[in-house]
Design a protein around this motif. Structure first.
Motif, PDB file in Angstrom:
ATOM      1  N   GLU A  64       4.087  -7.353  36.646  1.00 14.82           N
ATOM      2  CA  GLU A  64       4.832  -6.777  37.752  1.00 14.82           C
ATOM      3  C   GLU A  64       6.110  -6.103  37.258  1.00 14.82           C
ATOM      4  OE1 GLU A  64       6.873  -8.038  42.006  1.00 14.82           O
ATOM      5  OE2 GLU A  64       5.781  -9.530  40.857  1.00 14.82           O
ATOM      6  N   LEU A  65       6.802  -6.779  36.349  1.00 15.51           N
ATOM      7  CA  LEU A  65       8.051  -6.210  35.831  1.00 15.51           C
ATOM      8  C   LEU A  65       7.813  -4.916  35.056  1.00 15.51           C
ATOM      9  CD1 LEU A  65       9.825  -9.447  34.592  1.00 15.51           C
ATOM     10  CD2 LEU A  65      10.486  -8.015  36.529  1.00 15.51           C
ATOM     11  N   LEU A  66       6.733  -4.876  34.291  1.00 17.23           N
ATOM     12  CA  LEU A  66       6.468  -3.716  33.446  1.00 17.23           C
ATOM     13  C   LEU A  66       5.565  -2.684  34.104  1.00 17.23           C
ATOM     14  CD1 LEU A  66       5.867  -5.532  30.041  1.00 17.23           C
ATOM     15  CD2 LEU A  66       7.945  -4.372  30.820  1.00 17.23           C
ATOM     16  N   GLY A  67       4.612  -3.129  34.915  1.00 17.70           N
ATOM     17  CA  GLY A  67       3.581  -2.238  35.440  1.00 17.70           C
ATOM     18  C   GLY A  67       3.996  -1.385  36.615  1.00 17.70           C
ATOM     19  N   ALA A  68       4.473  -2.002  37.680  1.00 18.05           N
ATOM     20  CA  ALA A  68       4.788  -1.255  38.894  1.00 18.05           C
ATOM     21  C   ALA A  68       5.852  -0.182  38.649  1.00 18.05           C
ATOM     22  CB  ALA A  68       5.208  -2.203  40.011  1.00 18.05           C
ATOM     23  N   PRO A  69       6.954  -0.496  37.970  1.00 19.78           N
ATOM     24  CA  PRO A  69       7.935   0.558  37.709  1.00 19.78           C
ATOM     25  C   PRO A  69       7.347   1.699  36.871  1.00 19.78           C
ATOM     26  CG  PRO A  69       8.927  -1.582  37.341  1.00 19.78           C
ATOM     27  CD  PRO A  69       7.453  -1.802  37.542  1.00 19.78           C
ATOM     28  N   ARG A  70       6.414   1.397  35.982  1.00 20.71           N
ATOM     29  CA  ARG A  70       5.811   2.436  35.135  1.00 20.71           C
ATOM     30  C   ARG A  70       4.995   3.411  35.968  1.00 20.71           C
ATOM     31  NH1 ARG A  70       6.459   5.833  31.470  1.00 20.71           N
ATOM     32  NH2 ARG A  70       4.667   6.257  30.193  1.00 20.71           N
ATOM     33  N   ILE A  71       4.258   2.905  36.945  1.00 16.19           N
ATOM     34  CA  ILE A  71       3.497   3.788  37.836  1.00 16.19           C
ATOM     35  C   ILE A  71       4.452   4.694  38.596  1.00 16.19           C
ATOM     36  CG2 ILE A  71       2.100   3.849  39.939  1.00 16.19           C
ATOM     37  CD1 ILE A  71       0.598   1.427  38.854  1.00 16.19           C
ATOM     38  N   VAL A  72       5.540   4.129  39.104  1.00 17.75           N
ATOM     39  CA  VAL A  72       6.520   4.923  39.838  1.00 17.75           C
ATOM     40  C   VAL A  72       7.150   5.973  38.923  1.00 17.75           C
ATOM     41  CG1 VAL A  72       8.723   4.833  41.072  1.00 17.75           C
ATOM     42  CG2 VAL A  72       6.945   3.138  41.551  1.00 17.75           C
ATOM     43  N   GLN A  73       7.446   5.608  37.663  1.00 16.72           N
ATOM     44  CA  GLN A  73       8.010   6.583  36.716  1.00 16.72           C
ATOM     45  C   GLN A  73       7.048   7.749  36.505  1.00 16.72           C
ATOM     46  OE1 GLN A  73       8.692   4.320  33.169  1.00 16.72           O
ATOM     47  NE2 GLN A  73      10.765   3.735  33.751  1.00 16.72           N
ATOM     48  N   ARG A  74       5.774   7.451  36.324  1.00 13.08           N
ATOM     49  CA  ARG A  74       4.782   8.506  36.106  1.00 13.08           C
ATOM     50  C   ARG A  74       4.685   9.414  37.324  1.00 13.08           C
ATOM     51  NH1 ARG A  74      -0.068   5.104  33.196  1.00 13.08           N
ATOM     52  NH2 ARG A  74       0.987   4.844  31.198  1.00 13.08           N
ATOM     53  N   LEU A  75       4.715   8.817  38.509  1.00 10.35           N
ATOM     54  CA  LEU A  75       4.654   9.635  39.722  1.00 10.35           C
ATOM     55  C   LEU A  75       5.904  10.503  39.860  1.00 10.35           C
ATOM     56  CD1 LEU A  75       3.151   7.059  42.234  1.00 10.35           C
ATOM     57  CD2 LEU A  75       2.029   9.074  41.272  1.00 10.35           C
ATOM     58  N   ASN A  76       7.061   9.947  39.553  1.00 17.24           N
ATOM     59  CA  ASN A  76       8.296  10.734  39.631  1.00 17.24           C
ATOM     60  C   ASN A  76       8.267  11.897  38.646  1.00 17.24           C
ATOM     61  OD1 ASN A  76       9.398   9.230  41.689  1.00 17.24           O
ATOM     62  ND2 ASN A  76      10.505   7.854  40.319  1.00 17.24           N
ATOM     63  N   ALA A  77       7.731  11.680  37.462  1.00 19.13           N
ATOM     64  CA  ALA A  77       7.602  12.766  36.487  1.00 19.13           C
ATOM     65  C   ALA A  77       6.666  13.840  37.018  1.00 19.13           C
ATOM     66  CB  ALA A  77       7.095  12.231  35.152  1.00 19.13           C
ATOM     67  N   LEU A  78       5.594  13.425  37.658  1.00 22.27           N
ATOM     68  CA  LEU A  78       4.652  14.377  38.238  1.00 22.27           C
ATOM     69  C   LEU A  78       5.313  15.187  39.349  1.00 22.27           C
ATOM     70  CD1 LEU A  78       1.753  15.419  38.235  1.00 22.27           C
ATOM     71  CD2 LEU A  78       1.167  13.574  39.820  1.00 22.27           C
ATOM     72  N   HIS A  79       6.150  14.545  40.149  1.00 16.72           N
ATOM     73  CA  HIS A  79       6.861  15.250  41.224  1.00 16.72           C
ATOM     74  C   HIS A  79       7.731  16.373  40.687  1.00 16.72           C
ATOM     75  CE1 HIS A  79       6.646  11.448  43.901  1.00 16.72           C
ATOM     76  NE2 HIS A  79       5.486  12.009  43.715  1.00 16.72           N
ATOM     77  N   ARG A  80       8.363  16.108  39.559  1.00 17.74           N
ATOM     78  CA  ARG A  80       9.224  17.136  38.979  1.00 17.74           C
ATOM     79  C   ARG A  80       8.405  18.348  38.530  1.00 17.74           C
ATOM     80  NH1 ARG A  80      11.749  12.420  37.232  1.00 17.74           N
ATOM     81  NH2 ARG A  80      10.689  12.401  35.223  1.00 17.74           N
ATOM     82  N   GLU A  81       7.140  18.108  38.190  1.00 17.55           N
ATOM     83  CA  GLU A  81       6.284  19.182  37.709  1.00 17.55           C
ATOM     84  C   GLU A  81       5.586  19.939  38.833  1.00 17.55           C
ATOM     85  OE1 GLU A  81       3.547  17.560  34.881  1.00 17.55           O
ATOM     86  OE2 GLU A  81       5.132  16.530  33.801  1.00 17.55           O
ATOM     87  N   GLU A  83       5.863  21.115  42.672  1.00 12.41           N
ATOM     88  CA  GLU A  83       6.708  21.273  43.845  1.00 12.41           C
ATOM     89  C   GLU A  83       5.934  20.903  45.110  1.00 12.41           C
ATOM     90  OE1 GLU A  83       9.197  24.813  46.049  1.00 12.41           O
ATOM     91  OE2 GLU A  83       8.815  24.950  43.906  1.00 12.41           O
ATOM     92  N   GLY A  84       6.573  20.154  46.005  1.00  9.66           N
ATOM     93  CA  GLY A  84       5.964  19.780  47.265  1.00  9.66           C
ATOM     94  C   GLY A  84       5.182  18.479  47.222  1.00  9.66           C
ATOM     95  N   LEU A  85       5.021  17.897  46.038  1.00 10.64           N
ATOM     96  CA  LEU A  85       4.278  16.652  45.908  1.00 10.64           C
ATOM     97  C   LEU A  85       5.243  15.475  46.034  1.00 10.64           C
ATOM     98  CD1 LEU A  85       1.483  15.415  45.209  1.00 10.64           C
ATOM     99  CD2 LEU A  85       2.245  15.387  42.836  1.00 10.64           C
ATOM    100  N   VAL A  86       4.891  14.515  46.863  1.00 15.53           N
ATOM    101  CA  VAL A  86       5.712  13.312  47.010  1.00 15.53           C
ATOM    102  C   VAL A  86       4.812  12.092  46.885  1.00 15.53           C
ATOM    103  CG1 VAL A  86       7.390  14.445  48.515  1.00 15.53           C
ATOM    104  CG2 VAL A  86       5.484  13.204  49.534  1.00 15.53           C
ATOM    105  N   SER A  87       5.415  10.975  46.566  1.00 12.13           N
ATOM    106  CA  SER A  87       4.691   9.707  46.622  1.00 12.13           C
ATOM    107  C   SER A  87       5.518   8.756  47.459  1.00 12.13           C
ATOM    108  CB  SER A  87       4.437   9.141  45.235  1.00 12.13           C
ATOM    109  OG  SER A  87       5.634   8.704  44.655  1.00 12.13           O
ATOM    110  N   VAL A  88       4.828   7.969  48.225  1.00  9.92           N
ATOM    111  CA  VAL A  88       5.509   6.987  49.059  1.00  9.92           C
ATOM    112  C   VAL A  88       4.826   5.644  48.874  1.00  9.92           C
ATOM    113  CG1 VAL A  88       6.304   8.653  50.785  1.00  9.92           C
ATOM    114  CG2 VAL A  88       4.092   7.547  51.074  1.00  9.92           C
ATOM    115  N   GLN A  89       5.598   4.605  49.106  1.00 10.76           N
ATOM    116  CA  GLN A  89       5.068   3.242  49.058  1.00 10.76           C
ATOM    117  C   GLN A  89       5.048   2.732  50.493  1.00 10.76           C
ATOM    118  OE1 GLN A  89       7.056   0.815  46.128  1.00 10.76           O
ATOM    119  NE2 GLN A  89       7.359   2.570  44.786  1.00 10.76           N
ATOM    120  N   LEU A  90       3.839   2.542  51.010  1.00  2.85           N
ATOM    121  CA  LEU A  90       3.676   2.147  52.405  1.00  2.85           C
ATOM    122  C   LEU A  90       3.258   0.686  52.490  1.00  2.85           C
ATOM    123  CD1 LEU A  90       1.610   5.230  53.616  1.00  2.85           C
ATOM    124  CD2 LEU A  90       4.064   4.860  53.866  1.00  2.85           C
TER     125      LEU A  90
END
Length: 160
Positions: A64-81, A83-90
């Motif tokens: 949990e400490l290593l995995g979940a933040p890593r997925i969010v980091q990858r998604l944030n990097a993808l967002h920067r690449e 435009e218009g793409l977002v990820s949300v945690q529902l």
């Protein structure tokens, strides 16, 4: 990153990789379910200088400490690449119409165009869950799409 996998007869599997700084780290997955985190000697990469035995709860906490933040980091990097793409945690509320039902029944992609890329449940991250993955109350569903499509997914999980 290259991860080496080695079968350990009678024991289980060992996965190892080398960090950018040259340190060798491994995880031994025993057939019993126990996990050992192994840190190798920097001067002798074949000699373990530290081994930490982890029970299931401890291994889950580390994931949990290593995995979940890593997925969010990858998604944030993808967002920067893109435009218009977002990820949300529902969050899936215990009273959601989809609690206890397979995720595919929500038909999220068909109805909204957004994609569910992961489900976080307690200390576990389920990346790319299949349509038959059963949702439970308090799951966190990670959705990628436009702002409009991810908002539509939130509505689906809230009201059907």
């Amino acid at each position: 990153m290259d991860v080496e996998q080695t079968v350990l007869p009678g024991i289980g599997l060992r996965h190892e990789f080398t960090t950018r700084s040259g340190r060798r780290i491994g995880v031994v997955s025993h057939r019993t379910g126990r996990r050992d985190l192994v840190i190798y000697d920097p001067d002798d990469p074949d000699r373990a200088c530290e081994t930490v035995k982890l029970n299931d709860e401890e291994a889950d906490a580390l994931v949990e400490l290593l995995g979940a933040p890593r997925i969010v980091q990858r998604l944030n990097a993808l967002h920067r690449e893109v435009e218009g793409l977002v990820s949300v945690q529902l969050p899936i509320a215990p009273g959601s119409p989809y609690t206890g039902r397979p995720m595919g029944e929500a038909q999220v992609r068909t109805r909204t165009g957004a994609s569910i890329v992961a489900v976080v449940r307690a200390a576990n991250v389920f990346a790319s869950p299949a349509p038959d993955f059963v949702l439970t109350g308090d799951d966190i569903v990670v959705v990628v799409g436009s702002e409009e499509s991810t908002a539509a997914v939130a509505d689906i999980f809230a009201s059907g």
